[in-house]
Design a protein around this motif. Structure first.
Motif, PDB file in Angstrom:
ATOM      1  N   THR A 187     -25.427   7.948  30.279  1.00  0.00           N
ATOM      2  CA  THR A 187     -25.436   9.382  29.611  1.00  0.00           C
ATOM      3  C   THR A 187     -26.006  10.064  30.658  1.00  0.00           C
ATOM      4  O   THR A 187     -27.389   9.985  31.213  1.00  0.00           O
ATOM      5  CB  THR A 187     -26.883   8.783  28.382  1.00  0.00           C
ATOM      6  OG1 THR A 187     -26.107   8.589  27.461  1.00  0.00           O
ATOM      7  CG2 THR A 187     -26.843  10.656  28.175  1.00  0.00           C
ATOM      8  N   TRP A 188     -25.696  11.094  30.831  1.00  0.00           N
ATOM      9  CA  TRP A 188     -25.915  12.731  31.237  1.00  0.00           C
ATOM     10  C   TRP A 188     -26.601  13.283  30.442  1.00  0.00           C
ATOM     11  O   TRP A 188     -25.668  13.926  29.788  1.00  0.00           O
ATOM     12  CB  TRP A 188     -25.402  13.165  32.290  1.00  0.00           C
ATOM     13  CG  TRP A 188     -24.648  12.188  33.417  1.00  0.00           C
ATOM     14  CD1 TRP A 188     -23.659  11.661  33.255  1.00  0.00           C
ATOM     15  CD2 TRP A 188     -24.636  12.049  34.989  1.00  0.00           C
ATOM     16  NE1 TRP A 188     -23.831  10.705  34.132  1.00  0.00           N
ATOM     17  CE2 TRP A 188     -24.558  10.970  35.714  1.00  0.00           C
ATOM     18  CE3 TRP A 188     -26.239  12.888  34.876  1.00  0.00           C
ATOM     19  CZ2 TRP A 188     -25.121  10.617  37.214  1.00  0.00           C
ATOM     20  CZ3 TRP A 188     -27.262  12.738  36.902  1.00  0.00           C
ATOM     21  CH2 TRP A 188     -25.733  11.206  37.051  1.00  0.00           C
ATOM     22  N   TYR A 189     -27.789  13.524  29.672  1.00  0.00           N
ATOM     23  CA  TYR A 189     -28.195  14.652  28.800  1.00  0.00           C
ATOM     24  C   TYR A 189     -28.515  16.312  29.738  1.00  0.00           C
ATOM     25  O   TYR A 189     -28.508  16.237  30.848  1.00  0.00           O
ATOM     26  CB  TYR A 189     -29.686  14.247  28.468  1.00  0.00           C
ATOM     27  CG  TYR A 189     -30.903  13.698  30.125  1.00  0.00           C
ATOM     28  CD1 TYR A 189     -31.419  15.175  29.803  1.00  0.00           C
ATOM     29  CD2 TYR A 189     -31.191  13.031  30.378  1.00  0.00           C
ATOM     30  CE1 TYR A 189     -32.996  14.919  30.541  1.00  0.00           C
ATOM     31  CE2 TYR A 189     -32.014  13.164  30.959  1.00  0.00           C
ATOM     32  CZ  TYR A 189     -32.983  13.987  31.464  1.00  0.00           C
ATOM     33  OH  TYR A 189     -34.025  13.632  32.129  1.00  0.00           O
ATOM     34  N   THR A 190     -28.628  17.104  28.484  1.00  0.00           N
ATOM     35  CA  THR A 190     -28.502  18.272  28.805  1.00  0.00           C
ATOM     36  C   THR A 190     -30.063  19.464  28.062  1.00  0.00           C
ATOM     37  O   THR A 190     -29.577  19.975  28.607  1.00  0.00           O
ATOM     38  CB  THR A 190     -27.386  18.572  28.105  1.00  0.00           C
ATOM     39  OG1 THR A 190     -27.452  18.399  26.681  1.00  0.00           O
ATOM     40  CG2 THR A 190     -26.060  18.362  29.416  1.00  0.00           C
ATOM     41  N   THR A 191     -30.433  18.144  27.321  1.00  0.00           N
ATOM     42  CA  THR A 191     -32.170  18.915  26.414  1.00  0.00           C
ATOM     43  C   THR A 191     -32.979  17.969  26.892  1.00  0.00           C
ATOM     44  O   THR A 191     -32.841  16.368  26.905  1.00  0.00           O
ATOM     45  CB  THR A 191     -31.612  19.335  25.245  1.00  0.00           C
ATOM     46  OG1 THR A 191     -31.686  17.915  24.808  1.00  0.00           O
ATOM     47  CG2 THR A 191     -30.242  19.628  24.809  1.00  0.00           C
ATOM     48  N   GLY A 192     -34.134  18.213  27.320  1.00  0.00           N
ATOM     49  CA  GLY A 192     -35.514  17.674  27.257  1.00  0.00           C
ATOM     50  C   GLY A 192     -35.876  16.810  26.285  1.00  0.00           C
ATOM     51  O   GLY A 192     -36.755  15.890  26.186  1.00  0.00           O
ATOM     52  N   ALA A 193     -35.397  16.889  25.068  1.00  0.00           N
ATOM     53  CA  ALA A 193     -35.620  16.291  23.558  1.00  0.00           C
ATOM     54  C   ALA A 193     -34.790  15.108  23.828  1.00  0.00           C
ATOM     55  O   ALA A 193     -34.965  14.036  22.990  1.00  0.00           O
ATOM     56  CB  ALA A 193     -35.000  16.930  22.382  1.00  0.00           C
ATOM     57  N   GLN A 194     -33.744  14.500  24.126  1.00  0.00           N
ATOM     58  CA  GLN A 194     -32.770  14.150  24.506  1.00  0.00           C
ATOM     59  C   GLN A 194     -33.064  12.186  24.844  1.00  0.00           C
ATOM     60  O   GLN A 194     -33.289  11.757  24.227  1.00  0.00           O
ATOM     61  CB  GLN A 194     -32.003  13.733  24.822  1.00  0.00           C
ATOM     62  CG  GLN A 194     -30.659  15.166  24.736  1.00  0.00           C
ATOM     63  CD  GLN A 194     -29.485  15.054  25.122  1.00  0.00           C
ATOM     64  OE1 GLN A 194     -29.423  15.779  25.872  1.00  0.00           O
ATOM     65  NE2 GLN A 194     -27.975  14.413  25.105  1.00  0.00           N
ATOM     66  N   PRO A 195     -33.882  12.377  26.174  1.00  0.00           N
ATOM     67  CA  PRO A 195     -34.596  11.317  26.195  1.00  0.00           C
ATOM     68  C   PRO A 195     -35.369   9.951  25.741  1.00  0.00           C
ATOM     69  O   PRO A 195     -35.180   8.554  25.278  1.00  0.00           O
ATOM     70  CB  PRO A 195     -35.035  11.094  28.073  1.00  0.00           C
ATOM     71  CG  PRO A 195     -34.585  12.601  28.239  1.00  0.00           C
ATOM     72  CD  PRO A 195     -34.182  13.324  27.455  1.00  0.00           C
ATOM     73  N   PRO A 196     -36.007  10.953  25.035  1.00  0.00           N
ATOM     74  CA  PRO A 196     -36.942   9.875  24.111  1.00  0.00           C
ATOM     75  C   PRO A 196     -36.263   9.473  23.590  1.00  0.00           C
ATOM     76  O   PRO A 196     -36.563   8.550  22.272  1.00  0.00           O
ATOM     77  CB  PRO A 196     -38.337  10.846  24.167  1.00  0.00           C
ATOM     78  CG  PRO A 196     -38.349  11.612  24.956  1.00  0.00           C
ATOM     79  CD  PRO A 196     -36.520  12.322  25.375  1.00  0.00           C
ATOM     80  N   GLN A 197     -35.381  10.317  22.548  1.00  0.00           N
ATOM     81  CA  GLN A 197     -34.653  10.143  21.364  1.00  0.00           C
ATOM     82  C   GLN A 197     -33.619   8.617  21.604  1.00  0.00           C
ATOM     83  O   GLN A 197     -33.930   7.657  21.202  1.00  0.00           O
ATOM     84  CB  GLN A 197     -34.135  10.971  20.921  1.00  0.00           C
ATOM     85  CG  GLN A 197     -35.087  12.378  20.255  1.00  0.00           C
ATOM     86  CD  GLN A 197     -33.890  13.601  20.495  1.00  0.00           C
ATOM     87  OE1 GLN A 197     -32.446  13.640  20.795  1.00  0.00           O
ATOM     88  NE2 GLN A 197     -34.399  14.549  19.883  1.00  0.00           N
ATOM     89  N   LEU A 198     -33.002   8.702  22.812  1.00  0.00           N
ATOM     90  CA  LEU A 198     -31.760   7.914  23.261  1.00  0.00           C
ATOM     91  C   LEU A 198     -32.514   6.082  23.642  1.00  0.00           C
ATOM     92  O   LEU A 198     -32.074   5.427  22.908  1.00  0.00           O
ATOM     93  CB  LEU A 198     -31.121   8.424  24.396  1.00  0.00           C
ATOM     94  CG  LEU A 198     -30.510   9.080  24.122  1.00  0.00           C
ATOM     95  CD1 LEU A 198     -30.124  10.283  25.749  1.00  0.00           C
ATOM     96  CD2 LEU A 198     -29.117   9.684  23.552  1.00  0.00           C
TER      97      LEU A 198
END
Length: 324
Positions: A187-198
């Protein structure tokens, strides 16, 4: 400073859910209560939009958070108004946190995050970026930010560059390093909220993640940790926009955000380092344990003077690299 006008408001751009909730609690709600000035959220920061609005002569944002590397290009384009030092007392800030048109109100950043449910003593997690690149020793699903800022630094750290020798960045070496890890990034994430969620949803195992986002997730019960090694930090800036509809209200909000009690509350809610040193004694000791350490020998502080004139070109190159 004059009395509050009837119907006074200030419109801010910030980084969305989670971040804005903490800003409301630390800054916006108490500011409204004390001054009567309504704080409205006008969306997320968008440099291209700000440039277009300035060119048209109409701006709907008064105060905006800024991404790393934006300050130089934005100042050159005349996007910001001057800090009014008759309203905003900057005497409590370190000199490197003050510019003519912008202020840093905290230091934040991120590091290598992983699930503490799935990794621990019996199954070690990667703790430095060379480990993240070592897919045979540390197999797992990986995520990185889909932007050059931080990601180029991470790639160089993974390739063996020492933290204190990163700048000026060797861009070609960084992209060669990224070529090696690219097939292993799920995953190349685009918002700071994504990594903890993922990580929490078991979609990925390791990621670059921001401390404040992880802190919020952990506070809500998530089992995630950030390695204390090779963290990438930056002063986080905010600026009043030129030709904004509510310039005095923007300056008054800025002044309020620098109060030590508000800075300490912000640190408590976001696990970030206050910009105002006088706030540090007010920070909850339990929160202090979660703050990144800017003085750690392997911590990297982003060099905005290096990024400023190169950001647009490297953004374009990085986007092209992602799709090829």
């Amino acid at each position: 400073m004059g009395a509050t006008k009837p119907g006074a408001k200030v419109v801010v751009a910030n980084w969305g859910v989670g971040f804005v909730d903490a800003q409301r609690r630390a800054f916006f709600d108490p500011f409204e209560k004390e001054t009567g000035i309504k704080v409205l959220i006008g969306g997320t920061p968008d440099l291209a939009k700000f440039k277009a609005q300035l060119a048209s002569g109409t701006t709907d944002i008064d105060l905006s958070d800024l991404a790393t590397g934006w300050i130089g290009p934005a100042e050159a384009a005349g996007l910001f108004a001057k800090i009014d030092r008759n309203i905003v007392d900057v005497s409590g800030l370190p000199s490197d946190a003050v510019r003519e048109n912008a202020l840093s109100y905290f230091t934040g950043g991120g590091g290598l995050a992983f699930s503490t449910d799935r990794y621990g003593q019996s199954k070690p997690a990667p703790t430095i970026w060379e480990d993240f690149w070592n897919v045979s020793r540390f197999p797992g699903r990986r995520a990185l930010y889909a932007r050059p800022v931080d990601t180029l630094e991470i790639a160089l750290l993974a390739d063996g560059v020492k933290p204190r020798e990163l700048y000026p960045l060797d861009v070609e070496r960084a992209f060669r390093s990224l070529d090696k890890i690219k097939p292993h990034i799920k995953t190349w994430y685009t918002t700071g909220a994504q990594p903890p969620q993922l990580i929490q949803s078991n979609d990925i195992d390791f990621a670059h993640a921001f401390h404040n986002r992880v802190f919020s997730a952990v506070s809500a019960g998530a089992k995630i940790a950030v390695s204390p090694h090779q963290n990438l930090l930056a002063r986080v800036w905010t600026a009043p926009l030129a030709k904004s509809p509510n310039p005095e209200e923007a300056q008054r909000l800025l002044a309020f955000m620098l109060r030590p009690d508000r800075q300490a509350e912000w640190a408590k809610l976001q696990a970030v380092v206050p910009a105002v040193p006088a706030a540090m004694p007010l920070v909850d000791p339990n929160v202090m344990k979660s703050l990144p350490d800017p003085a750690a020998p392997d911590t990297i502080m982003s060099d905005i003077s290096w990024w400023g004139p190169r950001l647009d070109d490297l953004n374009a190159r990085f986007k092209e690299w992602l799709i090829t």
